[in-house]
Design an enzyme around this catalytic site. Structure first.
Site, PDB file in Angstrom:
ATOM      1  N   HIS A   1       0.880  -1.177   0.000  1.00  0.00           N
ATOM      2  CA  HIS A   1       0.000   0.000   0.000  1.00  0.00           C
ATOM      3  C   HIS A   1       0.917   1.227   0.000  1.00  0.00           C
ATOM      4  O   HIS A   1       2.010   1.203   0.593  1.00  0.00           O
ATOM      5  CB  HIS A   1      -0.834  -0.050   1.279  1.00  0.00           C
ATOM      6  CG  HIS A   1      -1.879   1.003   1.393  1.00  0.00           C
ATOM      7  ND1 HIS A   1      -1.601   2.277   1.812  1.00  0.00           N
ATOM      8  CD2 HIS A   1      -3.210   0.970   1.149  1.00  0.00           C
ATOM      9  CE1 HIS A   1      -2.722   2.983   1.838  1.00  0.00           C
ATOM     10  NE2 HIS A   1      -3.718   2.214   1.429  1.00  0.00           N
TER      11      HIS A   1
ATOM     12  N   ASP B   1       3.554  -4.486   7.882  1.00  0.00           N
ATOM     13  CA  ASP B   1       2.276  -3.790   7.779  1.00  0.00           C
ATOM     14  C   ASP B   1       1.175  -4.811   8.083  1.00  0.00           C
ATOM     15  O   ASP B   1       0.837  -5.656   7.251  1.00  0.00           O
ATOM     16  CB  ASP B   1       2.121  -3.220   6.360  1.00  0.00           C
ATOM     17  CG  ASP B   1       0.783  -2.514   6.183  1.00  0.00           C
ATOM     18  OD1 ASP B   1      -0.033  -2.532   7.124  1.00  0.00           O
ATOM     19  OD2 ASP B   1       0.558  -1.964   5.085  1.00  0.00           O
TER      20      ASP B   1
ATOM     21  N   GLN C   1      -4.006  -5.239   7.149  1.00  0.00           N
ATOM     22  CA  GLN C   1      -5.043  -6.131   6.603  1.00  0.00           C
ATOM     23  C   GLN C   1      -5.027  -7.507   7.247  1.00  0.00           C
ATOM     24  O   GLN C   1      -5.735  -8.405   6.788  1.00  0.00           O
ATOM     25  CB  GLN C   1      -4.882  -6.276   5.086  1.00  0.00           C
ATOM     26  CG  GLN C   1      -5.142  -5.009   4.308  1.00  0.00           C
ATOM     27  CD  GLN C   1      -6.586  -4.501   4.409  1.00  0.00           C
ATOM     28  OE1 GLN C   1      -7.480  -5.182   4.894  1.00  0.00           O
ATOM     29  NE2 GLN C   1      -6.802  -3.274   3.968  1.00  0.00           N
TER      30      GLN C   1
ATOM     31  N   LYS D   1      -9.879  -0.522  10.721  1.00  0.00           N
ATOM     32  CA  LYS D   1     -10.045  -1.721   9.891  1.00  0.00           C
ATOM     33  C   LYS D   1     -10.200  -2.959  10.772  1.00  0.00           C
ATOM     34  O   LYS D   1     -10.173  -4.083  10.281  1.00  0.00           O
ATOM     35  CB  LYS D   1      -8.858  -1.880   8.956  1.00  0.00           C
ATOM     36  CG  LYS D   1      -8.780  -0.751   7.909  1.00  0.00           C
ATOM     37  CD  LYS D   1      -7.609  -0.955   6.988  1.00  0.00           C
ATOM     38  CE  LYS D   1      -7.183   0.294   6.279  1.00  0.00           C
ATOM     39  NZ  LYS D   1      -7.883   0.548   5.037  1.00  0.00           N
TER      40      LYS D   1
ATOM     41  N   CYS E   1      -4.765   2.300  -3.761  1.00  0.00           N
ATOM     42  CA  CYS E   1      -3.516   2.882  -3.208  1.00  0.00           C
ATOM     43  C   CYS E   1      -2.338   1.928  -3.422  1.00  0.00           C
ATOM     44  O   CYS E   1      -1.503   1.749  -2.518  1.00  0.00           O
ATOM     45  CB  CYS E   1      -3.647   3.228  -1.740  1.00  0.00           C
ATOM     46  SG  CYS E   1      -4.878   4.486  -1.421  1.00  0.00           S
TER      47      CYS E   1
END
Ligand code: PLP
Length: 408
Positions: free
Chosen positions: A120, A197, A200, A223, A363
């Protein structure tokens, strides 16, 4: 089949365009359960004051709530200490903090920063900036047709020149899970640190940062069923201790003279200014909600649903899934193309049926270019979605080409 979790989310009972809302954009932001909404409302109804400052009871109580939210996050991700949990605005702010306070300080000319092609922008552009400023090189791990990073890429691209590996755990476009453990193992063997990261993955897969041995990690509260405006940076204490603050001002200092200042210990050193306490409290409630359901249960429910959606979409005329058709090694993020129809048109037409999906580049411009696509349609599932949601999606998709008068 009725889904017991739907009733926990007030917005899921609403209608859109006169149709039952079918929310399939959970990778963008999740809906919020009553537990989170109540926690934020109670915070303002019963507790509001500034933390860390007031000598009065209300402020002390708010400080306790804020610090207890940090403990909840610490336990959830398995961190060794709450000093290693920094509250940020979102994952984006966490990556920028790392780029400025770690990257700009440690990277030198000729060093390499390794990222994946599936990053991202928030975990890519900060490293582009560091690489450009420091005359370092950005090296990409590329994916194969199924969206996975082959072992060969990891073996060959992470070398003694690598100083930082900044990598997503789950792609927000393809849903594929990155082999974090082997990347971390390889990176450590050549003396590099790893930044993961988890944006997600943290609400969908069980994560333990100590077990992973990851050096830094970041994610956003919104999220994972929590409020917007709160994110988390995890970092090993030995690195955070050495890093300078990112934001200067109130709440992050120890003592200030006319010409200089000394800074507060961790974690306050990185939390300049008045913090988003209600969002931290809401995030803690979101974590308690996830724990109540159990991540094993969430993972199984979402995997079954992903399997169903992949099969259903594969059988839907003119639909091509981007990346892997298999439910293994992936989450419920599924990108697809409807032949001859732009993803923005797909999303707008589905919206008329009450179905919210995402369309665009997500993105992730470099990934789109690598896949030779300008955009995709993307659904992203979570445990409150149902097989009926997916059936309705497939049904609506079959009408779009006819509706646009596109022949076979
Ligand atoms: C994989 C990934 N990383 C980072 C981000 C950035 O999250 P935020 O905008 O909340 O900072 C996103 C947002 O979609 C994402 O999907």
């Amino acid at each position: 089949m009725s889904n017991p979790y739907v009733q926990d989310f007030p917005l899921l009972g609403q209608s859109v365009n006169g149709k039952r809302l079918i929310y399939l954009d959970n990778a963008a932001t999740t809906q919020k359960p009553h537990m989170v909404i109540d926690a934020v409302r109670d915070y303002y109804s019963l507790n509001n004051a500034t933390p860390h400052r007031g000598a009065y009871a209300l402020s002390v109580r708010v400080t306790e709530l804020y610090e207890s939210a940090r403990e909840t996050v610490k336990d959830f991700i398995g961190a060794a200490s709450s000093r290693e949990v920094i509250f940020t605005k979102n994952a984006t702010e966490a990556f920028n903090l790392l780029a400025y306070s770690y990257g700009m300080r440690t990277i030198e000319e000729g060093d390499e920063i390794v990222v994946s092609i599936a990053e991202h922008h928030s975990n890519l552009i900060p490293w582009q900036q560091v690489a450009a400023m420091k005359k370092a090189k950005l090296v990409y791990l590329y994916i194969d047709e199924s969206g996975n990073i082959p072992d060969k890429e990891i073996k060959e691209k992470i070398t003694s020149k690598t100083k930082i590996v900044a990598i997503t755990h789950v792609s927000n476009v393809l849903g594929t899970v990155t082999p974090l453990k082997s990347i971390i193992h390889k990176a450590h063997s050549v003396g590099s640190i790893v930044i993961a990261d988890l944006t997600q993955s943290v609400a969908h897969l069980k994560i333990n940062v100590v077990d992973l041995d990851v050096d830094f990690a970041a994610f956003s509260g919104h999220k994972m069923y929590g409020p917007m405006g709160i994110g988390v940076l995890y970092g090993k204490e030995k690195y955070l201790e050495q890093m300078p603050p990112f934001l200067f001002g109130g709440d992050m200092v120890e003592y200030v003279t006319e010409q200089s200042a000394t800074f507060a210990p961790l974690p306050q050193k990185f939390e300049g200014g008045t913090q988003n306490v209600e969002a931290a409290v809401g995030l803690a409630a979101a974590i308690r909600y996830i724990q109540k359901l159990g991540l094993d249960n969430i993972q199984k429910t979402e995997n079954d649903l992903t399997c169903y959606a992949l099969q259903k979409l594969s059988k839907t005329p003119y639909i091509t899934i981007v990346g892997s058709h298999l439910a293994q090694n992936r989450t419920g993020v599924i990108s697809f193309q409807l032949k001859d129809v732009h993803p923005h048109d797909v999303a707008s037409i589905l919206d008329a049926d009450g179905i919210s999906i995402r369309s665009g580049h997500h993105c992730a411009h470099p990934l789109m270019r690598y896949l030779n696509l300008s955009a995709t349609s993307r659904i992203s599932l979570c445990f409150y979605n149902t097989t009926e949601d997916i059936d309705q999606l497939a049904e609506s998709l079959t009408h779009i080409r006819r509706w646009l008068h596109i022949g076979s």
